[in-house]
Design a protein around this motif. Structure first.
Motif, PDB file in Angstrom:
ATOM      1  N   ASP A 182      -0.712   4.726  -5.480  1.00 42.21           N
ATOM      2  CA  ASP A 182      -1.839   5.607  -5.782  1.00 42.21           C
ATOM      3  C   ASP A 182      -2.521   6.016  -4.478  1.00 42.21           C
ATOM      4  OD1 ASP A 182      -2.865   2.982  -5.461  1.00 42.21           O
ATOM      5  OD2 ASP A 182      -4.702   3.544  -6.486  1.00 42.21           O
ATOM      6  N   CYS A 183      -2.935   7.272  -4.437  1.00 42.01           N
ATOM      7  CA  CYS A 183      -3.632   7.792  -3.263  1.00 42.01           C
ATOM      8  C   CYS A 183      -5.070   7.293  -3.323  1.00 42.01           C
ATOM      9  CB  CYS A 183      -3.594   9.319  -3.264  1.00 42.01           C
ATOM     10  SG  CYS A 183      -4.583  10.073  -1.965  1.00 42.01           S
ATOM     11  N   PRO A 184      -5.567   6.643  -2.272  1.00 39.82           N
ATOM     12  CA  PRO A 184      -6.930   6.114  -2.300  1.00 39.82           C
ATOM     13  C   PRO A 184      -8.021   7.186  -2.192  1.00 39.82           C
ATOM     14  CG  PRO A 184      -5.905   5.659  -0.189  1.00 39.82           C
ATOM     15  CD  PRO A 184      -4.864   6.293  -1.042  1.00 39.82           C
ATOM     16  N   ILE A 185      -7.640   8.436  -1.997  1.00 40.77           N
ATOM     17  CA  ILE A 185      -8.618   9.514  -1.934  1.00 40.77           C
ATOM     18  C   ILE A 185      -8.796  10.155  -3.310  1.00 40.77           C
ATOM     19  CG2 ILE A 185      -9.224  11.706  -0.824  1.00 40.77           C
ATOM     20  CD1 ILE A 185      -9.146   9.392   1.173  1.00 40.77           C
ATOM     21  N   CYS A 186      -7.698  10.595  -3.934  1.00 39.13           N
ATOM     22  CA  CYS A 186      -7.791  11.287  -5.225  1.00 39.13           C
ATOM     23  C   CYS A 186      -7.548  10.363  -6.422  1.00 39.13           C
ATOM     24  CB  CYS A 186      -6.814  12.460  -5.271  1.00 39.13           C
ATOM     25  SG  CYS A 186      -5.059  11.980  -5.223  1.00 39.13           S
ATOM     26  N   PHE A 187      -7.026   9.171  -6.192  1.00 39.11           N
ATOM     27  CA  PHE A 187      -6.750   8.157  -7.213  1.00 39.11           C
ATOM     28  C   PHE A 187      -5.641   8.544  -8.194  1.00 39.11           C
ATOM     29  CE2 PHE A 187     -11.246   7.480  -6.053  1.00 39.11           C
ATOM     30  CZ  PHE A 187     -11.091   6.262  -5.440  1.00 39.11           C
ATOM     31  N   TYR A 188      -4.796   9.506  -7.832  1.00 35.83           N
ATOM     32  CA  TYR A 188      -3.622   9.824  -8.640  1.00 35.83           C
ATOM     33  C   TYR A 188      -2.446   8.995  -8.133  1.00 35.83           C
ATOM     34  CZ  TYR A 188      -5.832  13.897 -10.792  1.00 35.83           C
ATOM     35  OH  TYR A 188      -6.661  14.732 -11.507  1.00 35.83           O
ATOM     36  N   PHE A 189      -1.442   8.829  -9.003  1.00 32.92           N
ATOM     37  CA  PHE A 189      -0.260   8.051  -8.662  1.00 32.92           C
ATOM     38  C   PHE A 189       0.899   8.975  -8.288  1.00 32.92           C
ATOM     39  CE2 PHE A 189      -2.796   5.149 -11.092  1.00 32.92           C
ATOM     40  CZ  PHE A 189      -2.574   3.927 -10.490  1.00 32.92           C
ATOM     41  N   TYR A 190       1.718   8.531  -7.307  1.00 32.17           N
ATOM     42  CA  TYR A 190       2.831   9.311  -6.777  1.00 32.17           C
ATOM     43  C   TYR A 190       4.032   8.408  -6.530  1.00 32.17           C
ATOM     44  CZ  TYR A 190      -0.903  12.612  -5.876  1.00 32.17           C
ATOM     45  OH  TYR A 190      -1.977  13.448  -6.034  1.00 32.17           O
ATOM     46  N   PRO A 191       5.243   8.991  -6.485  1.00 28.31           N
ATOM     47  CA  PRO A 191       6.426   8.180  -6.160  1.00 28.31           C
ATOM     48  C   PRO A 191       6.359   7.597  -4.749  1.00 28.31           C
ATOM     49  CG  PRO A 191       7.063  10.294  -7.095  1.00 28.31           C
ATOM     50  CD  PRO A 191       5.594  10.363  -6.861  1.00 28.31           C
ATOM     51  N   SER A 192       5.804   8.343  -3.798  1.00 29.60           N
ATOM     52  CA  SER A 192       5.621   7.855  -2.430  1.00 29.60           C
ATOM     53  C   SER A 192       4.563   8.700  -1.734  1.00 29.60           C
ATOM     54  CB  SER A 192       6.937   7.889  -1.647  1.00 29.60           C
ATOM     55  OG  SER A 192       7.437   9.204  -1.577  1.00 29.60           O
ATOM     56  N   LEU A 193       4.005   8.148  -0.645  1.00 33.14           N
ATOM     57  CA  LEU A 193       2.909   8.802   0.072  1.00 33.14           C
ATOM     58  C   LEU A 193       3.207   8.920   1.554  1.00 33.14           C
ATOM     59  CD1 LEU A 193      -0.097   6.815  -1.484  1.00 33.14           C
ATOM     60  CD2 LEU A 193       0.609   9.135  -2.068  1.00 33.14           C
ATOM     61  N   ASN A 194       2.442   9.756   2.227  1.00 32.14           N
ATOM     62  CA  ASN A 194       2.440   9.793   3.691  1.00 32.14           C
ATOM     63  C   ASN A 194       1.739   8.524   4.164  1.00 32.14           C
ATOM     64  OD1 ASN A 194       3.363  12.635   4.084  1.00 32.14           O
ATOM     65  ND2 ASN A 194       1.509  13.047   2.930  1.00 32.14           N
ATOM     66  N   ARG A 195       1.970   8.118   5.410  1.00 32.33           N
ATOM     67  CA  ARG A 195       1.312   6.940   5.990  1.00 32.33           C
ATOM     68  C   ARG A 195       0.535   7.355   7.233  1.00 32.33           C
ATOM     69  NH1 ARG A 195       0.905   3.628   2.289  1.00 32.33           N
ATOM     70  NH2 ARG A 195       2.773   3.513   1.079  1.00 32.33           N
ATOM     71  N   SER A 196      -0.690   6.837   7.361  1.00 30.72           N
ATOM     72  CA  SER A 196      -1.477   7.060   8.573  1.00 30.72           C
ATOM     73  C   SER A 196      -0.751   6.418   9.733  1.00 30.72           C
ATOM     74  CB  SER A 196      -2.859   6.417   8.448  1.00 30.72           C
ATOM     75  OG  SER A 196      -3.555   6.955   7.373  1.00 30.72           O
ATOM     76  N   LYS A 197      -0.627   7.125  10.847  1.00 34.03           N
ATOM     77  CA  LYS A 197       0.060   6.558  12.013  1.00 34.03           C
ATOM     78  C   LYS A 197      -0.753   5.431  12.631  1.00 34.03           C
ATOM     79  CE  LYS A 197       2.968  10.397  13.360  1.00 34.03           C
ATOM     80  NZ  LYS A 197       3.379  11.299  14.435  1.00 34.03           N
ATOM     81  N   CYS A 198      -2.080   5.456  12.459  1.00 31.17           N
ATOM     82  CA  CYS A 198      -2.937   4.437  13.077  1.00 31.17           C
ATOM     83  C   CYS A 198      -2.952   3.131  12.284  1.00 31.17           C
ATOM     84  CB  CYS A 198      -4.354   4.989  13.248  1.00 31.17           C
ATOM     85  SG  CYS A 198      -5.011   5.786  11.763  1.00 31.17           S
ATOM     86  N   CYS A 199      -3.165   3.188  10.978  1.00 34.31           N
ATOM     87  CA  CYS A 199      -3.348   1.956  10.206  1.00 34.31           C
ATOM     88  C   CYS A 199      -2.344   1.780   9.060  1.00 34.31           C
ATOM     89  CB  CYS A 199      -4.773   1.886   9.662  1.00 34.31           C
ATOM     90  SG  CYS A 199      -5.210   3.242   8.541  1.00 34.31           S
ATOM     91  N   GLY A 200      -1.483   2.768   8.832  1.00 29.43           N
ATOM     92  CA  GLY A 200      -0.446   2.635   7.817  1.00 29.43           C
ATOM     93  C   GLY A 200      -0.889   2.847   6.388  1.00 29.43           C
TER      94      GLY A 200
END
Length: 155
Positions: free
Chosen positions: A64-82
């Protein structure tokens, strides 16, 4: 000059991305700065997650995306904290022509950037488990505290 077996020096081709998954559909603000051709190339090359269909529950979706709270098969990752973020929320955070730097919404590191690694491995999921347990414990404490407060307020 013959057939070459797939080896360490060769690049794996990512599966083709459907055209509909290269265009954002849930954007809150209109993004006049976004080059749709460049966005399509980033998604098709595997550098940015596709604009997957969002789901409101976890059935069949891994994250789940912590910004919009929807669920996805996979997400992008922040390069700084993952931390994970969907492509459409990432686009919302990207700087406009008037702003210069965007900080990570999770750890506040300057020059926020993401990478797409595909579906998380079992090892990555296992590393997140202790953090999820801490969040669940905090939620339980808040809930019990609010129940106690409700009992005190009621006559």
């Amino acid at each position: 000059m013959g057939n070459v077996a797939f080896g360490a020096g060769q690049i794996r081709r990512r599966p083709a991305v459907e055209e509909r998954l290269t265009q954002p559909r849930r954007l809150i603000r209109q993004l006049s700065d976004v080059d749709s051709g460049r966005l399509r190339r980033l998604i098709r090359s595997g550098n940015l997650a596709p604009c997957f269909d969002a789901a409101e529950d976890a059935a069949g979706h891994a994250e789940d995306c912590p910004i919009c709270f929807y669920f996805y098969p996979s997400l992008n990752r922040s390069k700084c904290c993952g931390k994970g973020i969907c492509t459409e929320c990432f686009l919302q955070l990207m700087p406009s022509k008037s702003s210069k730097v965007v900080h990570c919404p999770f750890c506040k590191t300057a020059s926020y950037a993401v990478e797409y690694r595909g579906t998380r491995t079992k090892r990555e999921k296992k590393l997140d488990r202790p953090e999820e347990e801490n969040v669940n414990e905090a939620k339980k404490k808040i809930q019990s505290t609010s129940q106690i407060a409700d009992e005190l307020v009621q006559p």
